[in-house]
Design a protein around this motif. Sequence first.
Motif, PDB file in Angstrom:
ATOM      1  N   ILE A   1       5.021  -6.231  -3.269  1.00  0.00           N
ATOM      2  CA  ILE A   1       5.665  -5.956  -4.547  1.00  0.00           C
ATOM      3  C   ILE A   1       7.062  -6.551  -4.552  1.00  0.00           C
ATOM      4  N   ALA A   2       7.351  -7.341  -5.584  1.00  0.00           N
ATOM      5  CA  ALA A   2       8.710  -7.850  -5.793  1.00  0.00           C
ATOM      6  C   ALA A   2       9.550  -6.668  -6.266  1.00  0.00           C
ATOM      7  N   TYR A   3      10.438  -6.217  -5.415  1.00  0.00           N
ATOM      8  CA  TYR A   3      11.168  -4.967  -5.631  1.00  0.00           C
ATOM      9  C   TYR A   3      12.656  -5.253  -5.787  1.00  0.00           C
TER      10      TYR A   3
ATOM     11  N   GLN B   1      -0.480   0.050   3.001  1.00  0.00           N
ATOM     12  CA  GLN B   1      -1.007  -1.227   2.509  1.00  0.00           C
ATOM     13  C   GLN B   1      -0.127  -1.879   1.449  1.00  0.00           C
ATOM     14  N   VAL B   2       1.086  -1.366   1.279  1.00  0.00           N
ATOM     15  CA  VAL B   2       2.013  -1.973   0.327  1.00  0.00           C
ATOM     16  C   VAL B   2       3.322  -2.290   1.033  1.00  0.00           C
ATOM     17  N   LEU B   3       3.911  -3.429   0.670  1.00  0.00           N
ATOM     18  CA  LEU B   3       5.206  -3.839   1.189  1.00  0.00           C
ATOM     19  C   LEU B   3       6.085  -4.274   0.027  1.00  0.00           C
ATOM     20  N   GLY B   4       7.249  -3.651  -0.105  1.00  0.00           N
ATOM     21  CA  GLY B   4       8.221  -4.082  -1.090  1.00  0.00           C
ATOM     22  C   GLY B   4       9.111  -5.154  -0.488  1.00  0.00           C
ATOM     23  N   VAL B   5       9.448  -6.169  -1.277  1.00  0.00           N
ATOM     24  CA  VAL B   5      10.326  -7.240  -0.799  1.00  0.00           C
ATOM     25  C   VAL B   5      11.456  -7.446  -1.797  1.00  0.00           C
ATOM     26  N   ILE B   6      12.680  -7.391  -1.306  1.00  0.00           N
ATOM     27  CA  ILE B   6      13.874  -7.598  -2.125  1.00  0.00           C
ATOM     28  C   ILE B   6      14.387  -9.013  -1.907  1.00  0.00           C
TER      29      ILE B   6
ATOM     30  N   GLU C   1      11.293  -5.021   2.917  1.00  0.00           N
ATOM     31  CA  GLU C   1      11.981  -6.061   3.658  1.00  0.00           C
ATOM     32  C   GLU C   1      12.870  -6.853   2.699  1.00  0.00           C
ATOM     33  N   VAL C   2      13.899  -7.480   3.235  1.00  0.00           N
ATOM     34  CA  VAL C   2      14.817  -8.302   2.459  1.00  0.00           C
ATOM     35  C   VAL C   2      14.602  -9.765   2.839  1.00  0.00           C
ATOM     36  N   VAL C   3      14.439 -10.619   1.827  1.00  0.00           N
ATOM     37  CA  VAL C   3      14.348 -12.058   2.085  1.00  0.00           C
ATOM     38  C   VAL C   3      15.495 -12.755   1.364  1.00  0.00           C
ATOM     39  N   LYS C   4      16.086 -13.730   2.022  1.00  0.00           N
ATOM     40  CA  LYS C   4      17.148 -14.514   1.411  1.00  0.00           C
ATOM     41  C   LYS C   4      16.545 -15.564   0.493  1.00  0.00           C
TER      42      LYS C   4
END
Length: 263
Positions: free
Chosen positions: A20-22, A42-47, A73-76
């Motif tokens: 999920i784009a969070y 089974q879900v991962l939020g990504v900032i 998780e945070v992605v640049k």
Amino acid sequence: MNEKLAQLRAQLQAHAPLVIAYSGGVDSAYLLAEAHKTLGSQVLGVIADSASLPRQALADALALADKIGARVEVVKTSELDNPDYASNPPNRCYFCKAELFINLDSLARDRGFRAIAYGENADDMKQERPGRKAATEFSIIAPLRDAGLTKAEIRELSRDLDLPTADAPAQPCLSSRIPWGTPVTVGALEMIERGEASVRALGFRIFRVRHIVKEAGPAVAKVQIAPEEMSRLPEVERDLTNGLLAVGYAGVEIDPAGYRSPA
């Protein structure tokens, strides 16, 4: 509402495991909370983290995910390195979302996730949103929209889950404070972030600091405050002005019409 919720949960289950784009905003926070409740691990939020995201917003989003109990998780992201984004055209959001979805698509493929979702809701379909084009190109799903959930309904469901975002004002990225055609730079975004922090410290809740550059001159801050909060302005206007001058603005203009949300 029960039918919409059932449809939402069925979509989530059909696309698990799911990324999920969070952002920590109203829609994505509710989507992450409902997905965590439905899918668990089974879900991962990504900032997506870049200069257009205020540091406080990032900290708040991470704290909220911790409260929900969901993995995040945070992605640049590097949208400012793209001249098509930095030149600030009317479809700027397309390039931002494309950069985000490139990163999420790579993550999902590498780690075996079945789909990527984002928080578009049913009301968003009433507006032209460049980011939707990027979502279509990357086959990003929008479970809230497809279940027919409106913004008001998402706020109501968020209250049921005790999410602090239930009554939170809209908070688009810092680049939205820069008029189209004025380049988006890290320096401008930092000024806006510091400027809005100084206004917020005076107790205002719904407002914008617009970054205005006229004829290549120094930047001026145009402040728009929600009409219901304007009555407080006279008592703090000097402090508000001094705070914005202190972060580097050459002048401060107060918009007498105030701020009204476009949504």
